[in-house]
Structures are given as C-alpha cells and as structure tokens.
Design an enzyme around this catalytic site. Structure first.
Site, PDB file in Angstrom:
ATOM      1  N   ASP A  72       3.196  -4.353   7.906  1.00 19.30           N
ATOM      2  CA  ASP A  72       1.958  -3.604   7.726  1.00 19.30           C
ATOM      3  C   ASP A  72       0.824  -4.612   7.891  1.00 19.30           C
ATOM      4  O   ASP A  72       0.539  -5.401   6.988  1.00 19.30           O
ATOM      5  CB  ASP A  72       1.952  -2.972   6.329  1.00 19.30           C
ATOM      6  CG  ASP A  72       0.604  -2.357   5.974  1.00 19.30           C
ATOM      7  OD1 ASP A  72      -0.372  -2.576   6.723  1.00 19.30           O
ATOM      8  OD2 ASP A  72       0.526  -1.671   4.944  1.00 19.30           O
ATOM      9  N   CYS A 118      -4.873   2.629  -3.537  1.00 23.23           N
ATOM     10  CA  CYS A 118      -3.640   3.159  -2.928  1.00 23.23           C
ATOM     11  C   CYS A 118      -2.484   2.187  -3.115  1.00 23.23           C
ATOM     12  O   CYS A 118      -1.651   2.017  -2.210  1.00 23.23           O
ATOM     13  CB  CYS A 118      -3.824   3.461  -1.441  1.00 23.23           C
ATOM     14  SG  CYS A 118      -4.975   4.787  -1.155  1.00 23.23           S
ATOM     15  N   HIS A 120       0.874  -1.179   0.000  1.00 25.08           N
ATOM     16  CA  HIS A 120       0.000   0.000   0.000  1.00 25.08           C
ATOM     17  C   HIS A 120       0.914   1.233   0.000  1.00 25.08           C
ATOM     18  O   HIS A 120       2.038   1.171   0.502  1.00 25.08           O
ATOM     19  CB  HIS A 120      -0.828  -0.055   1.291  1.00 25.08           C
ATOM     20  CG  HIS A 120      -1.879   0.990   1.439  1.00 25.08           C
ATOM     21  ND1 HIS A 120      -1.604   2.268   1.846  1.00 25.08           N
ATOM     22  CD2 HIS A 120      -3.220   0.938   1.255  1.00 25.08           C
ATOM     23  CE1 HIS A 120      -2.732   2.951   1.924  1.00 25.08           C
ATOM     24  NE2 HIS A 120      -3.731   2.169   1.558  1.00 25.08           N
ATOM     25  N   LYS A 124     -10.377  -0.697  10.577  1.00 26.47           N
ATOM     26  CA  LYS A 124     -10.558  -1.853   9.687  1.00 26.47           C
ATOM     27  C   LYS A 124     -10.927  -3.111  10.475  1.00 26.47           C
ATOM     28  O   LYS A 124     -11.245  -4.134   9.898  1.00 26.47           O
ATOM     29  CB  LYS A 124      -9.275  -2.092   8.876  1.00 26.47           C
ATOM     30  CG  LYS A 124      -8.995  -0.950   7.885  1.00 26.47           C
ATOM     31  CD  LYS A 124      -7.818  -1.261   7.014  1.00 26.47           C
ATOM     32  CE  LYS A 124      -7.225  -0.031   6.352  1.00 26.47           C
ATOM     33  NZ  LYS A 124      -8.011   0.441   5.211  1.00 26.47           N
ATOM     34  N   GLN A 142      -4.449  -5.186   6.894  1.00 21.01           N
ATOM     35  CA  GLN A 142      -5.461  -6.102   6.359  1.00 21.01           C
ATOM     36  C   GLN A 142      -5.368  -7.487   6.993  1.00 21.01           C
ATOM     37  O   GLN A 142      -6.081  -8.395   6.579  1.00 21.01           O
ATOM     38  CB  GLN A 142      -5.315  -6.223   4.830  1.00 21.01           C
ATOM     39  CG  GLN A 142      -5.498  -4.933   4.083  1.00 21.01           C
ATOM     40  CD  GLN A 142      -6.921  -4.371   4.166  1.00 21.01           C
ATOM     41  OE1 GLN A 142      -7.870  -5.077   4.520  1.00 21.01           O
ATOM     42  NE2 GLN A 142      -7.070  -3.101   3.850  1.00 21.01           N
TER      43      GLN A 142
END
Ligand SMILES: Cc1ncc(COP(=O)(O)O)c(C=O)c1O
Length: 425
Positions: free
Chosen positions: A219, A383, A142, A245, A222
């Site tokens: 990261d 993104c 991302h 999220k 997700q």
C-alpha cells in the site's frame, strides 16, 4: 539527516544542494488554492495525508482536456478519440517511468489505492488463498489494507495474521519472520503509515517474504507523495497508490503488478475494453493492462495524474524529500517542546506525518480551534482504528506535510496548539 533521507538523494547531491534546489515560495505560487484566506486567515493546509492540493499544471491539464480533447478512448477513429487515447497512453508511460516499472502493461489505472487492493484481493487472492491459508498484514494498516483481506479470509475460511509493532510505531521484524509460515499466501503492508508516518523497511520485508515464496502487496498511498519509489528495486509484486495524494485528481489511482502475476490473474470487473471477443457461449479477455480496466476509464483523471507526476518529477523527488524531511524534523522538535503534548509515532524512519495527543483535550477540539485560525489538520482515527487501539487512544490530531509547506506554517501550528492549551487551561 536519517539514512533513509540520505539514500533518496543522488550520490552527487548533498542535502544542502537538494534544499537549495527547492524554492518553496515559487512552488507555493503554483498552487492557486494556497493563496486564499480561510476564516479570515491565511490558509495553512496540513491535511496532505488525506488529500493534497493541486498545482496549476494539473488544473490546466484537466480543463484543457475537457475544453479541447474530450472523447472516449480506444473506440473511435475520429480525431478527438485518437487524441484522447494517445494522451491516456502517455499518462500510463509517465507513471511507468516514475515507478520504474519494466513495462507499461504493468500499470493498471484504477480509482485509487482502495480499489487497487480490492482488485488484488478479489483476483489474485481468490485464486490463491484457500481454507486454512493465511494472509499476513501489519498492525499499522489503513482500513483499506485490512478489510479487503478480511473479506477474502471470511469467504475462503482463511486466517488474517497481524505483525505487531513497538511503542514507537515500528514493526517487529522478528515477529514478522515468525508469522510468515508455510500457510502464508500473501503479505500486505503499507510503505508509509498514514497515522504514524513510519516508513517500513520494505526491501528487507519483501526479501524475507520472497525467500519463503510469498508475494508482497504494498500500500503505497503515503509513499508516492514523499519518496522516490522504484518497484523493481523494491521487488514488490503489487504496489498501489492514489493520484489525489500526489497532487493529482481524485478518482484515479494505480495498481502496479509484475506482468507474470497479472497475466495469470483472473479478470476483476467484466465489461467493455477488458475483452478480446464476446459470444454468448464464451468470452476471451483482452491483453494487459486493458484486461483489468473494464468500462470507460477516468480519462481526464489519468491525464491529470500524468501532469501531477511530471510536476513532481520536474521538482525532483530527492529535493521534495529533503525539504519535507527538514520540515518534519522542525515540526517534531517544535511540537514536542509544548507541554502536555505526546507524539504518537516516533519511529526512526518517518515521512510526512506528525500525529499527537494533548493532555485533557479531545483531538476534535484541537482541530476545531486550529480551524478557526485557518489551520487545516485531521483529527480522528485516520481510518486506522487498530492503531488507535494499539496506543490506547480513541483518536489523534494529525498534521501532515506536503511539498508546499513551510517552517512558518509549522510555527503557526505550534502557536495554534498553544492557543488550544490556553482555551482548555
Ligand atoms: C495508507 C493509506 N492506504 C490507503 C488509503 C486509501 O486511499 P484512497 O481513499 O485514495 O483509496 C489511504 C488514504 O488515506 C492511506 O493513507
């Protein structure tokens, strides 16, 4: 069932047991927004990778805090301030337990994944990366796991290197090993790709990086909504995620960092709460985690995040993962049956995301026509422009799933895509 989904289940629990433990209709009733009509149709919300909806317990925690408990923390001796401080502390402990971090001080509250990664780049990164050094990221990041490292590399005259991926959207691990050189100072990699859904083999990647003495920043934006994350098991050095999220509020997120690394890092922002003492000659800094939390934090956000994490813990991440895995498999099967559809991101290990393109139709038009049917998906580059470039496309349509989605909603999506095809026939 894939081996990944299998490993998410406790040993004593079969996939069938996990699925039957999960009552999606009950779960749906706990999310007030899902009951509403959109453009005269029942809302089908499939934009969970962008942000998830909030259960009643999170909404209630936020309003209860503002109705009964609002105060600034760490600064007051009065009842409300003590209460707010305790609630904020409790939220940190909930996050620590959920991630299986070994200490509360390893949990830093930030605005979200973006701020967490910028924090690491601007503190650890600036202290450890110099001219000629390299930062290694991957082709499926991302923008928020690209640009902070680009800024750092520009400032330090270091080089950004990129691990390539295959046509299914899987990282090439032999290339990864080759790219890890004596100059590599940091590896930064997503746990799950927001545009492709790929679940990366993090444990293996971290082990390889550590064997060369290189720390790994994950990261996890997700990953946290879909998988049980265990930072000690992964042995990652930093792990970032966003509250919104994972069914929590916007404006709050988490940076996990190993205590030894955080202790040695220079401060990020200066201000209240991050200091131990201040004179005009010299400032000394507070202990962890406060050293990285300058100013009044998002107290309500942290409490809301705590409520969200408790909510998913109550449902059981293994039950959520089993439900979503079945949903994604069903959606993959149904959508790929449609003529003219090409899936983008067909990795063996996936979570949460179905990206696709439709012959002769711009993804934006797909999104607009689906919206008329009350179906919310995301279209665009997500993104992640380098991913689009890698696959030679400008954009995809992306359906992304959450714990409250159903097979009936997948059917609505496939019928919606059929309608798009009819309109453009
Ligand atoms: C993989 C990934 N990383 C980072 C981010 C940035 O998260 P936030 O905007 O909450 O900081 C996102 C958001 O979509 C994401 O999907």
């Amino acid at each position: 069932m894939t081996s990944l989904a299998r490993t998410l289940l406790p040993e004593h629990q079969t996939e069938q047991e996990a699925l039957s433990a999960f009552n999606v209709e009950k779960v749906r009733s706990e999310f007030p927004i899902l009951a509403q009509k959109v453009r005269g149709k029942s809302l089908v919300y499939l934009d969970n990778a962008a942000t998830s909806q909030k259960p009643r317990v999170v909404i209630d925690a936020l309003s209860r805090y503002y109705e009964q408990g609002n105060a600034n923390i760490h600064r007051g001796v009065h009842f409300l301030s003590e209460h707010a401080t305790a609630a904020h502390d409790a939220a940190r402990t909930i996050v620590q337990k959920h991630l299986n971090a070994s200490d509360r001080k390893e949990i830093i509250f930030v605005r979200g994944t973006t701020e967490a990664i910028n924090l690491v780049a601007q503190t650890y990164g600036r202290a450890h990366v110099g001219a000629g050094d390299e930062v290694l990221i991957t082709a499926m990041e991302h923008h928020s796991n690209i640009v902070p490292w680009q800024l750092l590399c520009e400032e330090k005259r270091a080089k950004l290197r990129v691990v390539p991926m295959n046509d299914r959207g899987e990282l090439l691990l032999d290339e990864y090993e080759k790219l890890l050189s004596g100059c590599t100072k940091i590896v930064a990699v997503s746990h799950v790709s927001n545009a492709l859904g790929t679940v990366n083999p993090l444990r293996e990647m971290i082990e390889i990086a550590h064997s060369r003495g290189v720390p790994v920043v994950v990261d996890g934006a997700q990953a946290v909504p879909h998988l049980q994350v265990d930072v000690q098991d992964l042995d990652c050095d930093f792990f970032a995620f966003s509250g919104h999220k994972v069914y929590g509020p916007t404006g709050i997120g988490v940076l996990y960092g190993k205590a030894a690394l955080l202790e040695a890092m220079p401060p990020y922002q200066g201000g209240g709460d991050m200091i131990s003492s201040v004179t005009f000659e010299k400032t000394t800094y507070n202990k962890l985690p406060h050293r990285f939390e300058a100013g009044t934090p998002d107290v309500a956000g942290a409490i809301g995040l705590g409520a969200a994490i408790e909510y998913v813990d109550r449902l059981g991440m293994e039950n959520i993962a089993a439900h979503e895995h079945e949903l994604l498999s069903y959606a993959t099967e149904r959508v790929s049956e449609l003529s003219g559809v090409r899936l983008v991101g067909t990795a063996q290990q996936k979570a949460g995301v179905l990206s696709f393109v439709l012959d002769g139709v711009h993804p934006h038009d797909i999104g607009t026509i689906l919206d008329q049917q009350g179906i919310a998906i995301r279209t665009g580059h997500h993104c992640a422009q380098p991913i689009m470039e890698r696959f030679g496309i400008a954009a995809t349509a992306r359906a992304s799933f959450g714990l409250y989605n159903t097979k009936e909603e997948v059917d609505a999506l496939t019928e919606g895509i059929q309608k798009v095809r009819e309109v453009f026939a």
